[in-house]
Design a protein around this motif. Structure first.
Motif, PDB file in Angstrom:
ATOM      1  N   GLY A 204       0.813  -1.209   0.000  1.00 41.71           N
ATOM      2  CA  GLY A 204       0.000   0.000   0.000  1.00 41.71           C
ATOM      3  C   GLY A 204       0.846   1.259   0.000  1.00 41.71           C
ATOM      4  O   GLY A 204       0.523   2.245  -0.672  1.00 41.71           O
ATOM      5  N   ILE A 205       1.952   1.238   0.749  1.00 44.96           N
ATOM      6  CA  ILE A 205       2.848   2.400   0.785  1.00 44.96           C
ATOM      7  C   ILE A 205       3.544   2.579  -0.563  1.00 44.96           C
ATOM      8  O   ILE A 205       3.678   3.701  -1.070  1.00 44.96           O
ATOM      9  CB  ILE A 205       3.882   2.225   1.923  1.00 44.96           C
ATOM     10  CG1 ILE A 205       3.167   2.247   3.280  1.00 44.96           C
ATOM     11  CG2 ILE A 205       4.940   3.326   1.861  1.00 44.96           C
ATOM     12  CD1 ILE A 205       4.065   1.887   4.440  1.00 44.96           C
ATOM     13  N   ILE A 206       3.981   1.454  -1.146  1.00 45.13           N
ATOM     14  CA  ILE A 206       4.619   1.526  -2.467  1.00 45.13           C
ATOM     15  C   ILE A 206       3.654   2.091  -3.498  1.00 45.13           C
ATOM     16  O   ILE A 206       4.040   2.888  -4.371  1.00 45.13           O
ATOM     17  CB  ILE A 206       5.113   0.123  -2.886  1.00 45.13           C
ATOM     18  CG1 ILE A 206       6.278  -0.312  -1.998  1.00 45.13           C
ATOM     19  CG2 ILE A 206       5.521   0.106  -4.358  1.00 45.13           C
ATOM     20  CD1 ILE A 206       6.746  -1.734  -2.232  1.00 45.13           C
ATOM     21  N   LYS A 207       2.375   1.708  -3.385  1.00 48.82           N
ATOM     22  CA  LYS A 207       1.384   2.185  -4.352  1.00 48.82           C
ATOM     23  C   LYS A 207       1.279   3.712  -4.343  1.00 48.82           C
ATOM     24  O   LYS A 207       1.047   4.336  -5.388  1.00 48.82           O
ATOM     25  CB  LYS A 207       0.019   1.559  -4.050  1.00 48.82           C
ATOM     26  CG  LYS A 207      -1.045   1.899  -5.088  1.00 48.82           C
ATOM     27  CD  LYS A 207      -2.307   1.102  -4.885  1.00 48.82           C
ATOM     28  CE  LYS A 207      -3.087   1.553  -3.674  1.00 48.82           C
ATOM     29  NZ  LYS A 207      -4.420   0.914  -3.613  1.00 48.82           N
ATOM     30  N   LEU A 208       1.456   4.315  -3.163  1.00 48.83           N
ATOM     31  CA  LEU A 208       1.395   5.776  -3.071  1.00 48.83           C
ATOM     32  C   LEU A 208       2.497   6.450  -3.886  1.00 48.83           C
ATOM     33  O   LEU A 208       2.359   7.604  -4.292  1.00 48.83           O
ATOM     34  CB  LEU A 208       1.514   6.211  -1.606  1.00 48.83           C
ATOM     35  CG  LEU A 208       0.371   5.798  -0.666  1.00 48.83           C
ATOM     36  CD1 LEU A 208       0.694   6.219   0.760  1.00 48.83           C
ATOM     37  CD2 LEU A 208      -0.953   6.393  -1.121  1.00 48.83           C
ATOM     38  N   LEU A 209       3.574   5.718  -4.140  1.00 47.29           N
ATOM     39  CA  LEU A 209       4.718   6.284  -4.857  1.00 47.29           C
ATOM     40  C   LEU A 209       4.693   5.991  -6.344  1.00 47.29           C
ATOM     41  O   LEU A 209       5.531   6.490  -7.093  1.00 47.29           O
ATOM     42  CB  LEU A 209       6.021   5.735  -4.254  1.00 47.29           C
ATOM     43  CG  LEU A 209       6.187   5.912  -2.728  1.00 47.29           C
ATOM     44  CD1 LEU A 209       7.475   5.228  -2.270  1.00 47.29           C
ATOM     45  CD2 LEU A 209       6.189   7.387  -2.350  1.00 47.29           C
TER      46      LEU A 209
ATOM     47  N   PRO B 126       2.837   5.603 -10.300  1.00 46.76           N
ATOM     48  CA  PRO B 126       1.810   6.215 -11.152  1.00 46.76           C
ATOM     49  C   PRO B 126       0.502   5.445 -11.046  1.00 46.76           C
ATOM     50  O   PRO B 126       0.493   4.234 -10.815  1.00 46.76           O
ATOM     51  CB  PRO B 126       2.411   6.095 -12.567  1.00 46.76           C
ATOM     52  CG  PRO B 126       3.863   5.845 -12.363  1.00 46.76           C
ATOM     53  CD  PRO B 126       4.002   5.134 -11.062  1.00 46.76           C
ATOM     54  N   LYS B 127      -0.612   6.130 -11.234  1.00 47.16           N
ATOM     55  CA  LYS B 127      -1.923   5.496 -11.091  1.00 47.16           C
ATOM     56  C   LYS B 127      -2.120   4.335 -12.062  1.00 47.16           C
ATOM     57  O   LYS B 127      -2.890   3.414 -11.791  1.00 47.16           O
ATOM     58  CB  LYS B 127      -3.032   6.535 -11.289  1.00 47.16           C
ATOM     59  CG  LYS B 127      -3.183   7.489 -10.113  1.00 47.16           C
ATOM     60  CD  LYS B 127      -4.421   8.352 -10.259  1.00 47.16           C
ATOM     61  CE  LYS B 127      -4.616   9.231  -9.032  1.00 47.16           C
ATOM     62  NZ  LYS B 127      -5.842  10.064  -9.125  1.00 47.16           N
ATOM     63  N   GLY B 128      -1.432   4.390 -13.182  1.00 43.43           N
ATOM     64  CA  GLY B 128      -1.569   3.319 -14.165  1.00 43.43           C
ATOM     65  C   GLY B 128      -1.097   1.963 -13.653  1.00 43.43           C
ATOM     66  O   GLY B 128      -1.487   0.922 -14.189  1.00 43.43           O
ATOM     67  N   LEU B 129      -0.273   1.969 -12.603  1.00 46.21           N
ATOM     68  CA  LEU B 129       0.238   0.714 -12.045  1.00 46.21           C
ATOM     69  C   LEU B 129      -0.589   0.225 -10.853  1.00 46.21           C
ATOM     70  O   LEU B 129      -0.327  -0.862 -10.330  1.00 46.21           O
ATOM     71  CB  LEU B 129       1.698   0.895 -11.606  1.00 46.21           C
ATOM     72  CG  LEU B 129       2.697   1.205 -12.727  1.00 46.21           C
ATOM     73  CD1 LEU B 129       4.094   1.402 -12.145  1.00 46.21           C
ATOM     74  CD2 LEU B 129       2.717   0.071 -13.752  1.00 46.21           C
TER      75      LEU B 129
END
Length: 298
Positions: free
Chosen positions: A33-38, A40-43
């Motif tokens: 979840g933390i990595i997702k914040l960093l 791009p939305k496409g990923l």
């Protein structure tokens, strides 16, 4: 099987293993979840698939843990045709904390991993809260009628949260689970709510109606699940029985309901739709209560 051990020892063992499983998998999900914040939305969809896989691993570990201490007989009535590539809204009666564990175990390999509507307070539970946040599960802040009278600006805020959460579910196949009663069933709550049902609390229509309105076109079906735990009591509730190796039987009935236009509308503004929807939900709950009575009458 370890059922020859004392129930108190089994409870300590299974609870410890379950906590370790939750802490380990929950930590990995939080990192995602933390990595997702960093990223791009496409990923985001790829991270979502990874976190869902980790939740499936958590569910399978729970299955192994509880098989270790239980010899549970599962009686399942199911004629449904389900797919991991579809979107579902699941409604279920809420008897115990065991419901969440069992629903994930029963459906985790058949449909997309479930997303639960959770109370805001659960966000602060160690590992669990942040892991559910990383899984994009919707947290609902419930306001009492008295509070809303003093703070009318808060009216509708929980619905806005529902809508934002539903938007996140459009990229990956998703199962959204709504415990329509809003809380776990107890005899005391049944009396306090003046329930017309023997084994259920009155269903709350607003949340499910709004979810269908926000995401109804994407849901393929409603999965209607009825859970029963014959042999459990107020002193030995299902979750305690599950942990202590005394959960002897679980009865599950699975029905599917087609989503038509009659189940989608403006619940807040359209009085005719509101009346129709409440009647449909009450009828569904009455059927569920009759089934529970037939299962639990002995």
């Amino acid at each position: 099987m370890l059922r020859f051990f004392p129930a108190s020892l089994l409870m300590i063992l299974s609870a410890s293993l379950a906590i370790m499983n939750t802490a380990m998998v929950g930590s990995l999900i939080i990192v995602c979840g933390i990595i997702k914040l960093l990223l791009p939305k496409g990923l985001y969809p790829w991270v979502g698939k990874l976190t869902n896989f980790l939740m499936w691993c958590w569910s399978e570990m729970n299955r192994a843990i509880f098989r270790l201490v239980n010899n549970t007989e599962f009686v399942i009535e199911d004629n449904s045709q389900l797919s991991k590539k579809s979107w579902y809204l699941m409604i279920c009666n809420h008897q115990s904390w065991a419901d969440i564990v069992l629903l994930c175990m029963l459906f985790g390999s058949r449909i997309p991993m479930p997303k639960f509507f959770l109370k805001q307070q659960l966000l602060y539970v160690p590992f669990v809260g942040l892991a559910c946040w990383a899984l994009d599960m919707p947290f609902m802040r419930r306001y009492s009628r008295q509070y809303l009278l003093k703070h009318p600006e808060k009216r509708g805020k929980d619905l806005e949260s529902t809508k934002r959460s539903c938007e996140k579910f459009k990229t990956n196949p998703t199962t959204v689970i709504n415990f329509v009663e809003g809380t776990r069933f107890t005899q005391q709550k049944q009396q306090q709510s003046h329930s017309n049902y023997q084994h259920l609390l009155p269903p709350k229509a607003l949340g499910i109606a709004y979810t269908l309105s926000a995401l109804g076109e994407q849901f393929d079906q409603i999965i209607d699940v009825t859970l029963a735990y014959p042999g459990t009591t107020e002193t030995l509730p299902p979750f305690k029985a599950l942990l202590s190796g005394k959960l002897d039987k679980v009865v599950v009935k699975i029905d599917t309901i087609a989503i038509n236009r009659e189940l989608r509308g403006d619940y807040l503004q359209d009085k005719q739709f509101k009346r129709h929807f409440k009647l449909w939900l009450d009828d569904t709950w009455q059927t569920k209560d009759q089934y529970l009575q037939s299962v639990l009458k002995d």
